[in-house]
Design a protein around this motif. Structure first.
Motif, short mmCIF file in Angstrom:
data_model
loop_
_atom_site.label_atom_id
_atom_site.label_comp_id
_atom_site.label_asym_id
_atom_site.label_seq_id
_atom_site.Cartn_x
_atom_site.Cartn_y
_atom_site.Cartn_z
N ARG A 69 0.85 -1.19 0.00
CA ARG A 69 0.00 0.00 0.00
C ARG A 69 0.89 1.24 0.00
N HIS A 70 0.37 2.32 -0.59
CA HIS A 70 0.97 3.61 -0.24
C HIS A 70 -0.14 4.55 0.22
N GLY A 71 0.23 5.45 1.10
CA GLY A 71 -0.71 6.44 1.58
C GLY A 71 -0.17 7.82 1.30
N ALA A 72 -0.96 8.86 1.64
CA ALA A 72 -0.45 10.22 1.46
C ALA A 72 -0.97 11.12 2.58
N ILE A 73 -0.10 12.03 3.00
CA ILE A 73 -0.48 13.04 3.99
C ILE A 73 0.09 14.39 3.56
N ARG A 74 -0.49 15.44 4.13
CA ARG A 74 -0.03 16.81 3.84
C ARG A 74 0.21 17.52 5.16
N LEU A 75 1.43 18.02 5.34
CA LEU A 75 1.81 18.65 6.60
C LEU A 75 1.85 20.16 6.46
N VAL A 128 4.74 6.33 2.20
CA VAL A 128 3.82 7.45 2.44
C VAL A 128 4.31 8.68 1.68
N PHE A 129 3.53 9.11 0.70
CA PHE A 129 3.83 10.33 -0.05
C PHE A 129 3.51 11.50 0.88
N THR A 130 4.53 12.27 1.24
CA THR A 130 4.37 13.26 2.29
C THR A 130 4.64 14.66 1.74
N ILE A 224 -4.79 10.76 6.89
CA ILE A 224 -4.37 9.99 5.71
C ILE A 224 -5.44 10.19 4.65
N ASN A 225 -5.06 10.58 3.44
CA ASN A 225 -6.10 10.94 2.47
C ASN A 225 -6.37 9.87 1.42
N HIS A 226 -5.51 8.87 1.31
CA HIS A 226 -5.84 7.67 0.54
C HIS A 226 -4.85 6.58 0.89
N LEU A 227 -5.24 5.36 0.57
CA LEU A 227 -4.37 4.21 0.82
C LEU A 227 -4.52 3.34 -0.42
N ARG A 265 1.44 3.40 -13.13
CA ARG A 265 0.16 3.88 -13.69
C ARG A 265 -0.83 3.97 -12.54
N GLN A 266 -1.59 5.04 -12.49
CA GLN A 266 -2.48 5.26 -11.34
C GLN A 266 -3.83 5.81 -11.79
N THR A 267 -4.87 5.42 -11.05
CA THR A 267 -6.16 6.05 -11.25
C THR A 267 -6.83 6.19 -9.88
N GLY A 295 -10.00 7.43 -3.19
CA GLY A 295 -9.44 6.09 -3.38
C GLY A 295 -8.54 6.08 -4.60
N GLU A 296 -7.54 5.23 -4.58
CA GLU A 296 -6.59 5.19 -5.69
C GLU A 296 -6.08 3.76 -5.84
N ILE A 297 -5.80 3.36 -7.07
CA ILE A 297 -5.12 2.09 -7.30
C ILE A 297 -3.95 2.34 -8.24
N ASP A 393 8.79 4.41 -6.51
CA ASP A 393 8.59 5.82 -6.20
C ASP A 393 7.34 6.39 -6.89
N PHE A 394 7.31 7.68 -7.06
CA PHE A 394 6.11 8.35 -7.58
C PHE A 394 6.49 9.19 -8.79
N LEU A 395 5.49 9.78 -9.43
CA LEU A 395 5.73 10.61 -10.61
C LEU A 395 5.06 11.96 -10.39
N SER A 398 1.92 12.74 -12.52
CA SER A 398 0.81 11.90 -12.08
C SER A 398 0.28 12.38 -10.74
N ALA A 399 1.19 12.69 -9.82
CA ALA A 399 0.78 13.14 -8.49
C ALA A 399 -0.07 14.41 -8.62
N ALA A 400 0.37 15.31 -9.50
CA ALA A 400 -0.40 16.55 -9.70
C ALA A 400 -1.79 16.22 -10.22
N ILE A 402 -3.46 13.48 -9.67
CA ILE A 402 -4.22 12.87 -8.57
C ILE A 402 -4.68 13.97 -7.60
N PHE A 403 -3.77 14.86 -7.24
CA PHE A 403 -4.13 16.00 -6.38
C PHE A 403 -5.32 16.73 -6.98
N ARG A 404 -5.17 17.06 -8.26
CA ARG A 404 -6.17 17.90 -8.91
C ARG A 404 -7.52 17.21 -8.97
C1 OOG Z 1 -0.90 13.11 -2.77
C2 OOG Z 1 -1.11 12.86 -4.22
C3 OOG Z 1 0.05 12.08 -4.82
C4 OOG Z 1 0.37 9.76 -5.76
O1 OOG Z 1 0.11 8.55 -5.69
O2 OOG Z 1 0.98 10.24 -6.73
C5 OOG Z 1 -0.05 10.62 -4.66
C6 OOG Z 1 -2.01 13.87 -2.11
O3 OOG Z 1 -3.08 14.05 -2.69
O4 OOG Z 1 -1.80 14.27 -0.95
O5 OOG Z 1 -0.48 10.07 -3.69
#
Ligand code: OOG
Ligand code: NI
Length: 460
Positions: A69-75, A128-130, A224-227, A265-267, A295-297, A393-395, A398-400, A402-404
């Motif tokens: 799993r990966h998760g993400a948080i924002r500090l 954890v993407f931080t 935690i905003n997704h796992l 690849r992520q969705t 949610g994300e895979i 790792d991450f891209l 792609s991360a942008a 997902i954020f958006r």
């Molecule tokens: C993180 C988004 C980035 C990913 O898999 O690229 C991410 C967030 O929304 O805080 O999790």
């Protein structure tokens, strides 16, 4: 080596990842449905593709799949990030990579905390993407000062976890009971809180500056905003999301589908509208709602060398920016990536991707071969097998995306700033590791091990 009576970092990470998954399943039931969907798709892929299954098994990747799993948080502050680094260190997770999201209109920069050696990754590659909010990107001085004041007043770590981090740093480990306590206390930081720490008016002002700023500043902690579970076939999983009641985002981020999957690849499915309670200003709190969690895979492929990555970035850019816009994005992507070699031999031959090398059988060489022969010759002779090294790792692009997508569309501001890696590392209190150096290290070590074994000098 683990100290006697101490629980190793890998085991603490595994316990924590499990606890986090259980908590998130309770908080966001759709996450439970998503893990079921992914498990079904993965079982089907493994059943239909015995060669893939055998390879995953041989490289120890099958065991980690179900826990991956990966998760993400924002500090919000430098101090929070520095303490988070110490917390993750207890679980063998270190900061890898620097991601600047401001170029995509997201006012954060980020790193990924993850294990780095292959044994630890094989046990549980929890990441954890931080992200750290860049308050310097709030243009309004008054609003920035207010955000700073609110963040300075919050305490996102329990006294219990701070004490246990200190104990781990001093003693070099935690005993069983302390490890369990650490997991429980650490989990508190990532929990969702329905009660905002600000009034509705303050929330709105911060939200108007950027939705993400409200998400970071207005709550007790970095929920935690997704796992994200890892799937072996993201196209199949994406296609099945609607039957599980999830609305997937339109495009899969990252490279297109390939015979030899590359990178990541992520969705995701859209963020939930969740009820929250604002702080009352001299009166009862007001009800409101906030979108934060989604949610994300993801599907992971081979890690690319700097040369491969440059080609990836160029082709992705071409697909996004060039060409007739009436052609669907997926098709533009497919077309652009026809220039990216799609056999393992070509990926190795052109040094576009990282591979791990292992002896195919006994440590003997055919006549005429020396232990110093080019590794590629050994692969061709069938003495050595090459296995793609998974991208851990991450891209940033792609991360942008997902954020958006979970900021409810729009959300992208126009920031006239650049990356600030040095500033990030100062806040972190450490340098981030270079991911390519890690992959190259794995690849080179596997080659050295083979040569040592062939020379009969292998150390047991
Ligand atoms: C993180 C988004 C980035 C990913 O898999 O690229 C991410 C967030 O929304 O805080 O999790
Ligand atoms: Ni993610």
């Amino acid at each position: 080596m683990e100290k006697t009576g101490m629980i190793g970092a890998d085991e603490i990470r595994t316990r924590f990842a499990r606890a986090m998954s259980d908590m998130y399943r309770q908080e966001v039931p759709q996450y439970g449905a998503l893990t079921e969907l992914v498990a079904r798709v993965n079982a089907r892929v493994l059943h239909d593709d015995p060669a893939l299954k055998a390879r995953l098994e041989a490289t120890g990747s099958l065991a980690r799949l179900d826990v991956e799993r990966h998760g993400a948080i924002r500090l919000g502050t430098a101090a929070e990030l520095a303490t988070m680094r110490r917390l993750f260190a207890v679980m063998g997770m270190v900061p890898v990579g620097y991601y600047d999201l401001s170029v995509a209109g997201i006012p954060v920069h980020s790193t990924a905390f993850r294990p780095v050696d292959d044994v630890a990754l094989g046990r549980n590659p929890f990441r954890v993407f931080t992200s750290l909010l860049r308050l310097d990107l709030i243009a309004d001085d008054g609003l920035r000062a207010e955000a700073e004041r609110i963040l300075a007043a919050r305490r996102i770590f329990t006294p219990g976890v701070l004490a246990l981090i200190g104990q781990w740093e001093e003693e070099g480990g935690l005993a069983d009971v302390s490890a369990d306590l650490f997991v429980r206390e650490a989990l508190e930081t990532f929990r969702w809180h329905r009660e905002a720490t600000v009034s509705a008016a303050t929330y709105r002002r911060l939200h108007d500056a950027h939705r993400l700023i409200a998400d970071v500043v207005c709550f007790k902690g970095p929920h935690i905003n997704h796992l994200t579970p890892r799937t072996l076939d993201i196209d199949a999983a994406q296609a099945e999301m609607p039957s599980y009641g999830m609305r997937a985002k339109d495009v899969i981020e990252g490279p297109p589908r390939r015979a030899c999957p590359i990178l990541l690849r992520q969705t995701s499915f859209a963020a939930l509208e969740e009820p929250i309670l604002f702080l009352g200003e001299g009166h009862a709190g007001e009800d409101g709602c906030h979108t934060a969690r989604f949610g994300e895979i993801e599907q992971r492929g081979v890690a690319l060398t700097p040369k491969g990555r440059a080609l990836y970035d160029r082709l992705l850019c071409a697909a996004r920016d060039d060409g007739p816009k009436d052609v669907p994005y997926g098709m533009r992507l497919e077309r652009a990536f026809m220039q990216f070699p799609d056999t393992e031999d070509a990926l190795r031959g052109q040094e576009l991707a990282y591979f791990r090398y292992d002896l195919a059988g006994a440590a003997t060489l055919p006549p005429g071969f020396s232990a110093d022969a080019p590794i590629e010759d050994m692969v061709r002779a069938g003495v050595v097998v090459a296995t793609p090294i998974t991208y851990e790792d991450f891209l940033p692009v792609s991360a942008a995306g997902i954020f958006r997508s979970n900021l409810g569309g729009g959300g992208g501001a126009d920031y006239a700033v650049s990356a600030d890696r040095a500033g990030f590392e100062t806040a972190l209190g450490a340098e981030v590791l270079d991911e390519c150096a890690l992959y190259a290290g794995l690849q080179n070590r596997s080659i050295t091990d083979i040569r040592d074994a062939l020379r009969g000098t292998a150390v047991a």
